[in-house]
Enzyme design. Structure first.
Site, PDB file in Angstrom:
ATOM      1  N   SER A 291      22.476  75.695 -24.955  1.00 31.91           N
ATOM      2  CA  SER A 291      21.306  75.404 -25.769  1.00 31.91           C
ATOM      3  C   SER A 291      21.777  74.832 -27.095  1.00 31.91           C
ATOM      4  O   SER A 291      22.517  75.488 -27.823  1.00 31.91           O
ATOM      5  CB  SER A 291      20.491  76.687 -25.990  1.00 31.91           C
ATOM      6  OG  SER A 291      19.454  76.457 -26.902  1.00 31.91           O
TER       7      SER A 291
ATOM      8  N   LYS B 207      20.188  71.965 -22.854  1.00 35.30           N
ATOM      9  CA  LYS B 207      18.856  72.287 -23.381  1.00 35.30           C
ATOM     10  C   LYS B 207      18.834  71.876 -24.835  1.00 35.30           C
ATOM     11  O   LYS B 207      19.754  72.188 -25.586  1.00 35.30           O
ATOM     12  CB  LYS B 207      18.594  73.784 -23.220  1.00 35.30           C
ATOM     13  CG  LYS B 207      17.490  74.367 -24.082  1.00 35.30           C
ATOM     14  CD  LYS B 207      17.184  75.798 -23.653  1.00 35.30           C
ATOM     15  CE  LYS B 207      16.763  76.676 -24.809  1.00 35.30           C
ATOM     16  NZ  LYS B 207      16.561  78.079 -24.392  1.00 35.30           N
TER      17      LYS B 207
ATOM     18  N   LYS C 175      16.361  71.583 -28.450  1.00 35.21           N
ATOM     19  CA  LYS C 175      15.175  72.108 -29.121  1.00 35.21           C
ATOM     20  C   LYS C 175      14.311  70.936 -29.569  1.00 35.21           C
ATOM     21  O   LYS C 175      14.839  69.898 -30.013  1.00 35.21           O
ATOM     22  CB  LYS C 175      15.594  72.938 -30.337  1.00 35.21           C
ATOM     23  CG  LYS C 175      16.406  74.183 -29.984  1.00 35.21           C
ATOM     24  CD  LYS C 175      15.533  75.254 -29.355  1.00 35.21           C
ATOM     25  CE  LYS C 175      16.313  76.543 -29.139  1.00 35.21           C
ATOM     26  NZ  LYS C 175      15.477  77.602 -28.563  1.00 35.21           N
TER      27      LYS C 175
ATOM     28  N   ASP D 298      13.146  72.975 -25.320  1.00 38.86           N
ATOM     29  CA  ASP D 298      12.540  74.248 -25.719  1.00 38.86           C
ATOM     30  C   ASP D 298      11.794  74.038 -27.037  1.00 38.86           C
ATOM     31  O   ASP D 298      12.399  73.635 -28.035  1.00 38.86           O
ATOM     32  CB  ASP D 298      13.644  75.308 -25.879  1.00 38.86           C
ATOM     33  CG  ASP D 298      13.106  76.711 -26.150  1.00 38.86           C
ATOM     34  OD1 ASP D 298      11.865  76.864 -26.279  1.00 38.86           O
ATOM     35  OD2 ASP D 298      13.919  77.654 -26.235  1.00 38.86           O
TER      36      ASP D 298
ATOM     37  N   GLU E 230      10.277  74.492 -22.036  1.00 39.00           N
ATOM     38  CA  GLU E 230      10.239  75.927 -22.336  1.00 39.00           C
ATOM     39  C   GLU E 230       9.286  76.218 -23.497  1.00 39.00           C
ATOM     40  O   GLU E 230       9.377  75.593 -24.548  1.00 39.00           O
ATOM     41  CB  GLU E 230      11.673  76.379 -22.678  1.00 39.00           C
ATOM     42  CG  GLU E 230      11.844  77.879 -22.856  1.00 39.00           C
ATOM     43  CD  GLU E 230      13.318  78.260 -23.095  1.00 39.00           C
ATOM     44  OE1 GLU E 230      14.220  77.476 -22.724  1.00 39.00           O
ATOM     45  OE2 GLU E 230      13.551  79.334 -23.652  1.00 39.00           O
TER      46      GLU E 230
ATOM     47  N   ASP F 136       9.041  81.793 -22.148  1.00 40.55           N
ATOM     48  CA  ASP F 136      10.059  82.633 -22.792  1.00 40.55           C
ATOM     49  C   ASP F 136       9.303  83.700 -23.595  1.00 40.55           C
ATOM     50  O   ASP F 136       9.016  84.797 -23.092  1.00 40.55           O
ATOM     51  CB  ASP F 136      10.969  81.732 -23.656  1.00 40.55           C
ATOM     52  CG  ASP F 136      11.973  82.476 -24.521  1.00 40.55           C
ATOM     53  OD1 ASP F 136      11.928  83.711 -24.590  1.00 40.55           O
ATOM     54  OD2 ASP F 136      12.839  81.825 -25.170  1.00 40.55           O
TER      55      ASP F 136
ATOM     56  N   LYS G 245      15.044  87.432 -20.918  1.00 39.19           N
ATOM     57  CA  LYS G 245      15.983  87.928 -21.926  1.00 39.19           C
ATOM     58  C   LYS G 245      15.867  89.444 -21.930  1.00 39.19           C
ATOM     59  O   LYS G 245      14.757  89.981 -22.081  1.00 39.19           O
ATOM     60  CB  LYS G 245      15.630  87.393 -23.324  1.00 39.19           C
ATOM     61  CG  LYS G 245      15.859  85.903 -23.486  1.00 39.19           C
ATOM     62  CD  LYS G 245      15.589  85.466 -24.911  1.00 39.19           C
ATOM     63  CE  LYS G 245      15.684  83.950 -25.035  1.00 39.19           C
ATOM     64  NZ  LYS G 245      15.271  83.485 -26.371  1.00 39.19           N
TER      65      LYS G 245
ATOM     66  N   GLY H 144      19.145  83.329 -23.933  1.00 41.10           N
ATOM     67  CA  GLY H 144      20.130  83.867 -24.865  1.00 41.10           C
ATOM     68  C   GLY H 144      19.521  84.130 -26.227  1.00 41.10           C
ATOM     69  O   GLY H 144      18.483  83.563 -26.576  1.00 41.10           O
TER      70      GLY H 144
HETATM   71  O1  OSB Z   1      14.192  80.311 -27.465  1.00 42.56           O
HETATM   72  O2  OSB Z   1      15.854  80.521 -26.177  1.00 42.56           O
HETATM   73  C1  OSB Z   1      15.392  80.542 -27.323  1.00 42.56           C
HETATM   74  C2  OSB Z   1      18.159  81.036 -29.897  1.00 42.56           C
HETATM   75  C3  OSB Z   1      17.514  81.833 -30.802  1.00 42.56           C
HETATM   76  C4  OSB Z   1      16.206  82.192 -30.580  1.00 42.56           C
HETATM   77  C5  OSB Z   1      15.530  81.737 -29.450  1.00 42.56           C
HETATM   78  C6  OSB Z   1      16.177  80.942 -28.523  1.00 42.56           C
HETATM   79  C7  OSB Z   1      17.517  80.571 -28.771  1.00 42.56           C
HETATM   80  C8  OSB Z   1      18.265  79.685 -27.919  1.00 42.56           C
HETATM   81  C9  OSB Z   1      19.776  79.831 -27.896  1.00 42.56           C
HETATM   82  O3  OSB Z   1      17.775  78.783 -27.278  1.00 42.56           O
HETATM   83  C10 OSB Z   1      20.249  80.690 -26.794  1.00 42.56           C
HETATM   84  C11 OSB Z   1      21.709  81.058 -26.940  1.00 42.56           C
HETATM   85  O4  OSB Z   1      22.560  80.171 -26.934  1.00 42.56           O
HETATM   86  O5  OSB Z   1      22.008  82.263 -27.060  1.00 42.56           O
HETATM   87 MG    MG Z   2      13.328  79.785 -25.686  1.00 42.27          MG
END
Ligand code: OSB
Ligand code: MG
Length: 369
Positions: A136, A162, A164, A189, A214, A239, A263, A291
């Protein structure tokens, strides 16, 4: 098994790179480490994954600490635990506070698995010997930097990328990525950054051949997501909206998503994560492991969870070196060719490097039960 001793540590670690989402930017990571000791001296560890600021869910590191110290740990007093699934039941009278519950529950799972001579993956019924992972990538200052990060990640072998997105950094951004990387398995995401007012924009996502989008809409919504899913081809992955197996059942029934990100912290522990896995499996909905920018202990629990069969897409569990100069477990989590070999050692499968933990500890609370 009777838990006799609980140590709550609050840690602060600096990330190698700051991580930006539609809700904010993180550079230092505060989190909790829960250590439980049973009556035979077996130890187990769990990670409290709430952030210091309540922008992903309403929990924070400090609210978790309060819940764990003042409510959850005292509820374990005098309890004989035959199986870690019972912890969920013991905590049932406390509403939500899922990340606090998960931190304690995961420590009990680790301790119990060690006591039984099982790997954590075996203890939950997981069979995979290796797991596929993606990465991500947070919002970047400019497209050049993002391209650089994607290139690095592909060179390291990650199975999917992935990115953002947020209003103003979406269609153009994805279109540039697709121009540069036409074939790469790609998803986006939004962390709840849009509403149905953005329907026309969200429909344009279909042209980018994303594996999924996402959490485009509100963090507590499943109704508008169902409306949106009817209007777009790209599968919606929920999520933030899914906090329990019941939430998953309702979302599936409504048609709010075609994929779920699981998660452990968000859903209140390993037992609930397994339940979501099972509900989705029965409904033909694939899941994957999300994550929370975890340190090694949380990462180890994510790896174990991902060994369940319906974790059908690569997760966000990148290796320790994607996040930290030095992780708090030994060995560190290593990604090779986009896969992580599941440890064959008992419990979560990694040793906790207590001197490294001490180095980052800002608060330590010990509770004798
Ligand atoms: O929405 O998945 C998410 C990180 C912080 C808060 C929310 C998210 C994320 C990530 C990173 O997408 C996930 C990771 O690398 O641990
Ligand atoms: Mg997410």
């Amino acid at each position: 098994m009777i838990i006799r001793d609980v140590i709550i540590r609050k840690l602060e670690m600096t990330m190698k790179n700051s991580f930006s989402t539609s809700f904010g930017t993180m550079k230092t990571r505060q989190f909790l480490i829960i250590e439980v000791v049973d009556e035979k001296g077996n130890k187990g560890y769990g990670e409290g994954v709430a952030f210091s600021i309540p922008w992903y869910t309403e929990e924070t590191t400090e609210t978790s600490l309060h819940m764990i110290r003042d409510f959850l740990v005292p509820m374990l007093k005098g309890k004989t635990i035959q199986h870690p699934d019972e912890v969920n039941e013991i905590f049932k009278s406390i509403r939500k506070n899922n990340m606090a519950k998960a931190a304690v529950e995961c420590a009990v799972w680790d301790c119990w698995a060690k006591r039984q001579g099982l790997t954590l993956a075996e203890a939950i019924g997981g069979k995979k010997e290796k797991i596929d992972v993606g990465i991500s990538i947070g919002l970047q200052a400019d497209f050049e930097t993002l391209t650089e990060r994607i290139n690095q990640s592909l060179k390291s072998g990650f199975k999917r990328i992935k990115v953002k997105i947020k209003p103003g950094h979406d269609i153009m951004l994805l279109s540039q990525i697709r121009e540069r990387f036409p074939e790469v398995p790609l998803m986006a995401d939004a962390n709840s950054a849009y509403t149905l007012d953005d329907l026309e924009l969200l429909k344009q996502l279909d042209q980018f051949n994303l594996t999924m989008i996402e959490q485009p809409l509100a963090s507590d919504d499943i109704v508008d997501h169902a409306t949106l899913q009817q209007q777009i081809q790209t599968p919606i992955c929920l999520d933030e909206s899914i906090l329990s197996a019941e939430d998953a059942r309702r979302a599936i029934q409504l048609g709010s998503c075609r994929v779920i990100n699981v998660k452990i912290g968000r859903v209140g522990g390993m037992t609930e994560a397994k339940k979501i896995h099972d509900v989705c499996q029965r409904a033909g909905i694939p899941v994957w492991c999300g994550g929370m920018l975890e340190a090694g202990i949380g990462r180890a629990h994510n790896i174990a969870l991902t060994t369940l069969p319906n974790f059908a897409f690569p997760g966000d569990t990148a290796g320790s070196n994607s996040y930290w100069e030095r992780d708090i477990i030994s060995p560190e989590v290593i990604v090779q060719d986009g896969t992580i070999m599941v440890s064959k050692l008992n419990g979560m499968g990694y040793d906790v490097d207590l001197s490294e933990v001490d180095h980052h500890t800002t608060r330590r609370i010990e509770i004798k039960l």
